[in-house]
Design a protein around this motif. Structure first.
Motif, short mmCIF file in Angstrom:
data_model
loop_
_atom_site.label_atom_id
_atom_site.label_comp_id
_atom_site.label_asym_id
_atom_site.label_seq_id
_atom_site.Cartn_x
_atom_site.Cartn_y
_atom_site.Cartn_z
N ASP A 19 -3.77 71.40 45.22
CA ASP A 19 -3.30 72.60 44.52
C ASP A 19 -3.41 72.47 43.00
O ASP A 19 -3.54 73.46 42.30
CB ASP A 19 -1.85 72.89 44.88
CG ASP A 19 -1.69 73.20 46.36
OD1 ASP A 19 -1.92 74.35 46.75
OD2 ASP A 19 -1.36 72.28 47.12
N MET A 20 -3.34 71.23 42.52
CA MET A 20 -3.32 71.01 41.08
C MET A 20 -3.78 69.59 40.79
O MET A 20 -3.57 68.68 41.59
CB MET A 20 -1.90 71.23 40.55
CG MET A 20 -1.77 71.35 39.06
SD MET A 20 -0.10 71.90 38.63
CE MET A 20 -0.09 73.54 39.34
N VAL A 21 -4.38 69.40 39.63
CA VAL A 21 -4.83 68.07 39.21
C VAL A 21 -4.00 67.66 38.00
O VAL A 21 -3.97 68.36 36.98
CB VAL A 21 -6.33 68.05 38.85
CG1 VAL A 21 -6.73 66.66 38.38
CG2 VAL A 21 -7.17 68.49 40.05
N LEU A 22 -3.29 66.52 38.11
CA LEU A 22 -2.51 65.96 37.01
C LEU A 22 -3.14 64.65 36.57
O LEU A 22 -3.62 63.88 37.41
CB LEU A 22 -1.06 65.72 37.43
CG LEU A 22 -0.27 66.93 37.95
CD1 LEU A 22 1.13 66.49 38.36
CD2 LEU A 22 -0.20 68.01 36.88
N ARG A 23 -3.11 64.40 35.29
CA ARG A 23 -3.70 63.17 34.78
C ARG A 23 -2.69 62.03 34.82
O ARG A 23 -1.51 62.23 34.58
CB ARG A 23 -4.23 63.37 33.35
CG ARG A 23 -5.52 64.18 33.31
CD ARG A 23 -6.00 64.39 31.89
NE ARG A 23 -7.30 65.02 31.87
CZ ARG A 23 -7.50 66.32 32.02
NH1 ARG A 23 -6.47 67.13 32.19
NH2 ARG A 23 -8.72 66.84 32.00
N LYS A 24 -3.19 60.83 35.10
CA LYS A 24 -2.37 59.63 35.05
C LYS A 24 -2.22 59.20 33.59
O LYS A 24 -3.12 59.44 32.78
CB LYS A 24 -3.01 58.48 35.84
CG LYS A 24 -3.00 58.68 37.34
CD LYS A 24 -3.62 57.44 37.98
CE LYS A 24 -3.62 57.54 39.48
NZ LYS A 24 -4.22 56.35 40.11
N PRO A 25 -1.13 58.49 33.25
CA PRO A 25 0.01 58.18 34.10
C PRO A 25 0.88 59.40 34.34
O PRO A 25 0.78 60.38 33.60
CB PRO A 25 0.77 57.11 33.30
CG PRO A 25 0.43 57.40 31.89
CD PRO A 25 -0.99 57.91 31.90
N LEU A 26 1.72 59.34 35.36
CA LEU A 26 2.53 60.47 35.75
C LEU A 26 3.43 60.92 34.61
O LEU A 26 4.20 60.14 34.06
CB LEU A 26 3.40 60.10 36.97
CG LEU A 26 4.32 61.20 37.49
CD1 LEU A 26 3.50 62.36 38.02
CD2 LEU A 26 5.22 60.65 38.59
N ASN A 27 3.32 62.17 34.22
CA ASN A 27 4.16 62.77 33.20
C ASN A 27 5.24 63.57 33.91
O ASN A 27 4.98 64.63 34.48
CB ASN A 27 3.32 63.68 32.29
CG ASN A 27 4.12 64.27 31.15
OD1 ASN A 27 5.22 64.78 31.35
ND2 ASN A 27 3.56 64.22 29.96
N LEU A 28 6.48 63.05 33.89
CA LEU A 28 7.55 63.66 34.67
C LEU A 28 7.86 65.08 34.21
O LEU A 28 8.07 65.97 35.03
CB LEU A 28 8.81 62.79 34.58
CG LEU A 28 10.02 63.28 35.39
CD1 LEU A 28 9.68 63.38 36.86
CD2 LEU A 28 11.21 62.38 35.16
N ASN A 29 7.88 65.29 32.90
CA ASN A 29 8.19 66.63 32.39
C ASN A 29 7.14 67.65 32.85
O ASN A 29 7.48 68.77 33.26
CB ASN A 29 8.27 66.62 30.87
CG ASN A 29 9.49 65.87 30.38
OD1 ASN A 29 10.52 65.87 31.03
ND2 ASN A 29 9.37 65.22 29.24
N LEU A 30 5.87 67.25 32.78
CA LEU A 30 4.81 68.15 33.23
C LEU A 30 4.93 68.40 34.73
O LEU A 30 4.77 69.54 35.20
CB LEU A 30 3.44 67.55 32.90
CG LEU A 30 2.21 68.37 33.33
CD1 LEU A 30 2.23 69.74 32.67
CD2 LEU A 30 0.92 67.63 32.99
N LEU A 31 5.22 67.35 35.50
CA LEU A 31 5.38 67.50 36.95
C LEU A 31 6.51 68.48 37.25
O LEU A 31 6.38 69.36 38.11
CB LEU A 31 5.67 66.14 37.59
CG LEU A 31 5.97 66.17 39.11
CD1 LEU A 31 4.77 66.67 39.88
CD2 LEU A 31 6.39 64.79 39.59
N LYS A 32 7.63 68.36 36.52
CA LYS A 32 8.75 69.27 36.74
C LYS A 32 8.37 70.71 36.41
O LYS A 32 8.78 71.64 37.10
CB LYS A 32 9.95 68.83 35.89
CG LYS A 32 10.67 67.60 36.42
CD LYS A 32 11.86 67.26 35.54
CE LYS A 32 12.64 66.08 36.11
NZ LYS A 32 13.78 65.72 35.24
N GLU A 33 7.61 70.88 35.32
CA GLU A 33 7.17 72.23 34.95
C GLU A 33 6.33 72.85 36.08
O GLU A 33 6.52 74.01 36.46
CB GLU A 33 6.34 72.20 33.66
CG GLU A 33 7.14 71.85 32.42
CD GLU A 33 8.02 73.00 31.96
OE1 GLU A 33 7.92 74.10 32.54
OE2 GLU A 33 8.82 72.79 31.04
#
Length: 705
Positions: A677-691
């Motif tokens: 559903d979505m591509v996030l870049r490593k390392p995991l950014n918690l704030n972005l994940l929460k958004e």
């Protein structure tokens, strides 16, 4: 004859890891996925030792231990419970269920092997079991009557000490690695551009504040025997740990680009500006109390809640500037105003008392054209100059009056392309019928609270006169339009708020409004005094708007239990945890991601490759999958396609977020085609994940399992 070890663990990956750690010493390993299955195997073939997880479905580890210890033929089998040591009262439950040993769940293979050998040998020399006795003890403010014996207590004491040493050694190893990293960055400084070095070193330097806070809070925890007080200190330690992990995330990201010889790219995204700045201010909770500083954040109503920019640079800049101010100021107010100034810029205006040290510090700012962008030797000012040179920030120190200075920051931004909806719980409750009386003897603080409450459609009245409180409350009650809540904005330099709360209760004759106390990190015993004074909630300043809103909702909905104090800790505990499947083969990334997610309140399952991930997905429902795309056995692309095939039968759709360190457009396109559903870049950014999770939840794309 080989000793038989029964490993009870619901995580397939964790069972495999434990088996691998013990396999080389000639043990016969039997496994079970929960306590119920384990009990059946124990009756079939009595093991020499049981090594069990605590949290499991159907029958957990403590229930299994009780069943074993209550059976005449099984009670002599030593039981080891594996714990994360993150729940203060867990030790009482471990003793009560009859466990013989405990062991830290985050372990090195050699440490586990050594422990199991010692436990087995100990059983051969321990001799006859001592008789049970009933002991009474006060722990964390509660009285416990515990049935135990000397042997159990000795074994638990030694194994707990052993686990504590493991955690202690891990902390110091981590601290050593941070120091080593800082020295390595210094040694490379001549090979790098000044701005690149400034950026990397600023991340390392930023670790200092949360680390010092954690050490300070640990000292307080040692001294406190009050339950509510320890909960408050624990939430502060967690808050600083979250910030620490966020910095490490950004540092790892910066080093990845640094090793390639590339500049750290700017990743612009839609984000909540209030959440971003409140996150940057949160590590200063401890200092606001110690230095008696009132820290206020006011966001002009015309500022869009969601903007498009790089949130990490903005958050680090806010932290660096606050760090400088807190090092040089005390007994004062620091006010952050965020207001519109131009069509494509937002103005941050930070006001504080005039200070020569701060003037000297910011005199080293470069000109906007970057001509004097030399390395100053100070990581803070170098990072500020980096933002000016690389990000087109305009930053200047100004003097508003003889006694007041201001730092003006102009940030380029664009409006969020598609404003994410607020989470369901914040919008599905009508607060327009709620009346709130705010007491604050500082007009700016009262104004900030009034504007914030009005954004939530709450009927609010503010007073700064203590004598008027009882009169206003009485008049409202007589008019049959009483105030539901009283917010007391406490000053950092006194504790009259407890006396005020007691006076309000006494004058209201049983019809007093619920009281929320907003206060700085204060003195030991404050939490206990809150309960004695009838205060319903105790929130630390600078407040987080989401926490204040959730506190209000919890109180007015009647969800607050009697004789309890709402704190950040209780708010976090009350949140239903989303179940997240993490598919990641890199061990360092595994630990970092699991730590970040668990700290944020998620339930986490780990799969070490795509095949394990698909199998876990088949067995259990998850609310979210975080999928590394490059893994052995089965890669993330194939695993995603397999999961989508499984969903065709059930008709459900679980969000799958791809995790990749690559900027290759083909890899990102391939992940999307596979079904993520979505591509996030490593390392995991918690704030972005929460958004992103907020947007998915609000749109109904996550159905809580």
């Amino acid at each position: 004859m080989a000793k038989n070890i029964l490993v009870v663990e619901d995580s397939l990956a964790q069972r495999f890891f434990i088996e691998k750690a013990l396999a080389g010493d000639g043990f016969k390993i039997t496994t079970a996925a929960n306590g119920k299955l384990a009990l059946e195997k124990i009756h079939e073939q009595k093991p020499d030792l049981i090594l069990s997880d605590i949290m499991m479905p159907e029958m957990n580890g403590m229930e299994l231990c009780k069943a074993v210890k209550s059976h005449p033929q099984l009670q002599t089998i030593p039981v080891v419970l594996m714990t994360t040591l993150n729940e203060p009262k867990e030790i009482i439950k471990i003793i009560e269920c009859g466990a013989d040993y405990l062991f830290l769940k985050e372990f090195e293979p050699g440490a586990l092997l050594s422990f199991v050998n010692d436990a087995l040998q100990n059983e051969t020399v321990a001799g006859q079991t001592n008789p049970q006795v009933i002991l009474t003890s006060i722990y964390l403010g509660d009285t416990h009557e515990i049935s135990t014996n000397n042997r159990q207590l000795l074994n638990l004491l030694l194994s707990a000490y052993r686990s504590a040493l493991q955690a202690y050694q891990r902390y110091y190893q981590y601290k050593f690695e941070v120091n080593k990293l800082q020295k390595e960055l210094q040694s490379r400084s001549k090979k790098n551009t000044p701005t690149d070095y400034a950026l990397l070193k600023s991340f390392v330097n930023e670790l200092r504040t949360p680390l010092n806070n954690i050490l300070h809070i640990v000292d307080l925890l040692k001294e406190s025997d009050d339950k509510a007080e320890r909960e408050l200190q624990t939430q502060l330690a967690g808050l600083n740990s979250d910030h620490l992990l966020s910095i490490l995330n950004d540092l790892q990201k910066a080093l990845d680009y640094h090793e390639k010889g590339d500049d750290l790219p700017i990743h612009e995204t839609d984000f909540n500006i209030r959440d971003c700045i409140e996150d940057a201010l949160s590590p200063f909770v401890v200092q606001t109390g110690e230095k008696q500083i009132e820290l206020l954040l006011r966001i002009h109503p015309e500022i869009p809640l969601f903007i498009h920019h790089d949130p990490n640079y903005l958050k680090h800049l806010a932290f660096v500037i606050m760090d400088v101010l807190f090092q040089n100021l005390s007994h004062c107010n620091i006010i952050i105003n965020i207001e519109p100034v131009e069509e494509r810029r937002i103005k941050f205006l930070i006001s504080f008392p005039a200070n020569d040290n701060i003037s000297d510090y910011f005199s080293r700012l470069i000109h906007p054209n970057g001509q004097s962008a030399h390395q100053s030797g100070d990581t803070g000012i170098d990072f500020v100059n980096y933002c000016i040179a690389k990000l087109d920030y305009k930053i200047a120190l100004k003097k508003e009056q003889a006694e007041t200075q201001q730092i003006e920051i102009l940030i380029p931004f664009s409006t969020a392309s598609q404003k994410p909806a607020a989470p369901g719980p914040e919008t599905d409750v009508d607060l327009s019928s709620i009346r709130v009386l705010v007491y604050s003897d500082q007009w700016m603080s009262g104004l900030v609270l009034e504007e914030l409450l009005r954004q939530w459609k709450i009927d609010v009245k503010v007073t700064g006169e203590r004598q008027k409180l009882s009169k206003l409350l009485t008049q409202a009650a007589r008019a049959k339009n009483p105030f539901n809540l009283l917010l007391i904005d406490a000053r950092p330099d006194n504790d009259f708020h407890f006396e005020l709360a007691e006076q309000v209760r006494a004058a209201s004759q049983g019809a007093a409004p619920q009281i929320i106390l907003l206060t700085n990190f204060g003195k030991p015993g404050d939490a206990r005094r809150c309960l004695e004074s009838g205060i319903a909630a105790f929130l630390l300043k600078p407040i987080r708007s989401r926490e204040l809103l959730k506190t209000i909702r919890t109180i007015v909905s009647g969800a607050k239990p009697e004789n309890t104090l709402i704190t950040r800790h209780t708010l976090k505990e009350s949140e239903p945890a989303l179940k997240v499947l993490v598919a990641e083969d890199n061990r360092v990334n595994q630990k970092l991601m699991i730590s970040i997610l668990k700290r944020a309140g998620f339930q986490v399952e780990l799969a070490r490759n795509g095949k394990e991930a698909v199998e876990l997905f088949r067995q259990k429902p998850f609310d979210l999958v975080l999928m590394d795309m490059q893994m052995p056995v089965m890669d993330g692309y194939t695993a995603t396609r397999e999961m989508r095939k499984l969903e065709e039968e059930s008709g459900k759709h679980t969000p799958i977020f791809a995790l990749t360190a690559s900027d290759d457009a083909r890899e990102i396109e391939g992940a999307l085609k596979a079904g993520v559903d979505m591509v996030l870049r490593k390392p995991l950014n918690l704030n972005l994940l929460k958004e992103k999770l907020t947007a998915f939840t609000a749109n109904g794309k996550i159905e809580k399992n």
